[in-house]
Design an enzyme around this catalytic site. Structure first.
Site, PDB file in Angstrom:
ATOM      1  N   ASN A 183      77.599 115.721  -0.296  1.00  0.00           N
ATOM      2  CA  ASN A 183      78.131 114.358  -0.420  1.00  0.00           C
ATOM      3  C   ASN A 183      79.200 114.343  -1.509  1.00  0.00           C
ATOM      4  OD1 ASN A 183      78.477 111.671  -1.470  1.00  0.00           O
ATOM      5  ND2 ASN A 183      76.727 111.051  -0.236  1.00  0.00           N
ATOM      6  N   HIS A 232      81.203 111.046  -5.194  1.00  0.00           N
ATOM      7  CA  HIS A 232      81.475 110.996  -6.638  1.00  0.00           C
ATOM      8  C   HIS A 232      82.874 111.505  -6.990  1.00  0.00           C
ATOM      9  CE1 HIS A 232      77.609 109.566  -7.494  1.00  0.00           C
ATOM     10  NE2 HIS A 232      77.109 110.526  -8.240  1.00  0.00           N
ATOM     11  N   HIS A 275      80.272 108.179   2.215  1.00  0.00           N
ATOM     12  CA  HIS A 275      79.791 106.829   2.482  1.00  0.00           C
ATOM     13  C   HIS A 275      80.989 105.885   2.371  1.00  0.00           C
ATOM     14  CE1 HIS A 275      76.571 103.551   1.320  1.00  0.00           C
ATOM     15  NE2 HIS A 275      77.375 103.152   2.292  1.00  0.00           N
ATOM     16  N   ARG A 291      81.824 102.534   1.948  1.00  0.00           N
ATOM     17  CA  ARG A 291      81.155 101.270   1.607  1.00  0.00           C
ATOM     18  C   ARG A 291      82.062 100.106   1.940  1.00  0.00           C
ATOM     19  NH1 ARG A 291      76.559 102.292  -2.114  1.00  0.00           N
ATOM     20  NH2 ARG A 291      76.367 100.045  -2.225  1.00  0.00           N
ATOM     21  N   ARG A 338      84.361 101.118  -2.864  1.00  0.00           N
ATOM     22  CA  ARG A 338      84.370 101.449  -4.298  1.00  0.00           C
ATOM     23  C   ARG A 338      84.701 102.916  -4.562  1.00  0.00           C
ATOM     24  NH1 ARG A 338      77.989 101.135  -5.842  1.00  0.00           N
ATOM     25  NH2 ARG A 338      78.238  99.014  -5.093  1.00  0.00           N
ATOM     26  N   GLU A 392      77.981 108.109   6.136  1.00  0.00           N
ATOM     27  CA  GLU A 392      76.938 107.129   5.782  1.00  0.00           C
ATOM     28  C   GLU A 392      77.566 105.758   5.885  1.00  0.00           C
ATOM     29  OE1 GLU A 392      75.583 107.903   1.860  1.00  0.00           O
ATOM     30  OE2 GLU A 392      74.779 109.850   2.362  1.00  0.00           O
ATOM     31  N   THR A 425      72.602 103.896  -3.112  1.00  0.00           N
ATOM     32  CA  THR A 425      71.700 103.387  -2.075  1.00  0.00           C
ATOM     33  C   THR A 425      70.272 103.415  -2.615  1.00  0.00           C
ATOM     34  OG1 THR A 425      73.186 104.483  -0.540  1.00  0.00           O
ATOM     35  CG2 THR A 425      71.137 103.623   0.366  1.00  0.00           C
ATOM     36  N   GLU A 436      66.725 110.608   8.303  1.00  0.00           N
ATOM     37  CA  GLU A 436      66.867 111.195   6.970  1.00  0.00           C
ATOM     38  C   GLU A 436      65.840 110.532   6.068  1.00  0.00           C
ATOM     39  OE1 GLU A 436      70.808 111.598   5.260  1.00  0.00           O
ATOM     40  OE2 GLU A 436      69.988 111.527   3.228  1.00  0.00           O
ATOM     41  N   HIS A 462      68.675 112.301  -1.264  1.00  0.00           N
ATOM     42  CA  HIS A 462      68.759 111.342  -2.369  1.00  0.00           C
ATOM     43  C   HIS A 462      67.998 111.842  -3.585  1.00  0.00           C
ATOM     44  CE1 HIS A 462      69.571 107.703  -4.536  1.00  0.00           C
ATOM     45  NE2 HIS A 462      70.371 107.341  -3.556  1.00  0.00           N
TER      46      HIS A 462
HETATM   47  N1  PXP Z   1      71.564 110.592   1.533  1.00  0.00           N
HETATM   48  C1  PXP Z   1      71.906 109.284   1.552  1.00  0.00           C
HETATM   49  C2  PXP Z   1      71.594 108.480   2.758  1.00  0.00           C
HETATM   50  C3  PXP Z   1      72.559 108.687   0.460  1.00  0.00           C
HETATM   51  O1  PXP Z   1      72.900 107.382   0.490  1.00  0.00           O
HETATM   52  C4  PXP Z   1      72.894 109.509  -0.656  1.00  0.00           C
HETATM   53  C5  PXP Z   1      73.641 108.913  -1.810  1.00  0.00           C
HETATM   54  O2  PXP Z   1      74.901 108.511  -1.385  1.00  0.00           O
HETATM   55  C6  PXP Z   1      72.531 110.855  -0.614  1.00  0.00           C
HETATM   56  C7  PXP Z   1      71.835 111.362   0.473  1.00  0.00           C
HETATM   57  C8  PXP Z   1      72.850 111.786  -1.742  1.00  0.00           C
HETATM   58  O3  PXP Z   1      72.135 111.410  -2.875  1.00  0.00           O
HETATM   59  P1  PXP Z   1      72.444 112.115  -4.269  1.00  0.00           P
HETATM   60  O4  PXP Z   1      73.855 111.756  -4.634  1.00  0.00           O
HETATM   61  O5  PXP Z   1      71.431 111.542  -5.187  1.00  0.00           O
HETATM   62  O6  PXP Z   1      72.295 113.590  -4.051  1.00  0.00           O
END
Ligand code: PXP
Length: 238
Positions: free
Chosen positions: A7, A10, A43, A45, A49, A70, A101, A151, A191
């Site tokens: 992901n 960031h 994601h 959004r 953001r 996402e 999330t 997931e 997550h």
């Molecule tokens: N899976 C989903 C559905 C999420 O919303 C996120 C955060 O955007 C992640 C995985 C990844 O989470 P983390 O950034 O804590 O690894």
């Protein structure tokens, strides 16, 4: 082997802190692929953001592995997804005030709306995964709606204290994973997973995909920091 979805939200968050063009999540996606990522996860959004529409458009054209979007069940975002057609969409709940999330999608209580979005996305040729708390009723609802994958939200496991508390959360994830498998859906999780807590989750039977962002980006900042400073020093001493 378990597939890794990286992901890169960031990276876009850092860029948006200055509203400039660096660091570009498109570059990060390419580097993640070089590192062996099996999927790139972003994601989009509603409040834009971090990831922007331009990122999604460019990534759709440049990512060679699976592109996993996402997204919330919002009409505007569903339209974007159906136009851009990522390989996979992971439906998540979204609240403007949250930092990330927070919980899984309430499928059981919103069957009609979620079902409609699942159908629209599937008709556009997109594989649909639902981001769920590890709860029986949510998994049963996901199966009823015909989602291809679930997931499991690993946030509670990630926040639990190592030892009994964490083992209990891992047990909950394992039980939920069994329900997902029994229902014939593909098993994903994510997550809050880190270099320290990921292995027991990766070992859950038939775990297919883990989505990890924060911990990988955090490590990237630190392991790359010294080199970045050296490169600036080299420029100044030239
Ligand atoms: N899976 C989903 C559905 C999420 O919303 C996120 C955060 O955007 C992640 C995985 C990844 O989470 P983390 O950034 O804590 O690894």
């Amino acid at each position: 082997m378990v597939e890794l979805g990286v992901n890169i939200d960031h990276v876009a968050t850092l860029r948006q802190a200055r509203r400039t063009n660096e660091p570009d999540p498109v570059w990060a996606a390419a580097l993640a692929e070089l590192g062996g990522a099996d999927a790139i996860t972003i994601h989009l959004r509603e409040d834009r953001r971090h990831i922007q529409d331009r990122d999604l458009d460019v990534l759709r054209r440049t990512v060679a592995v699976k592109l996993n979007l996402e997204m919330a069940c919002e009409t505007e975002i569903v339209a974007v997804a159906c136009r851009v057609r990522p390989d996979q969409a992971t439906l998540v709940p979204e609240r403007r005030e949250e930092v990330t999330t927070e919980g899984g999608l309430e499928v059981a209580a919103h069957r009609e709306r979620v079902g409609q979005v699942v159908r629209e996305l599937q008709e556009a040729g997109i594989v649909v995964s639902l981001f769920l708390d590890p709860e029986e009723r949510q998994i049963a609802a996901a199966a009823e709606l015909g989602a291809e994958a679930v997931e499991l939200h690993t946030g509670r496991y990630a926040l639990a204290r190592p030892g009994n508390e964490q083992n209990r959360e891992l047990g909950t994830l394992k039980a939920a994973a069994a329900r997902v498998r029994e229902a014939g859906m593909t098993l994903h999780a994510g997550h809050g997973l880190t270099y320290r807590n990921v292995v027991p989750v990766a070992r859950i039977g038939r775990m297919h995909e883990l989505n990890i962002g924060h911990s990988i980006v955090s490590r990237a900042v630190l392991v790359g920091f010294e080199r970045a400073v050296r490169e600036m020093k080299a420029l100044l001493s030239a």
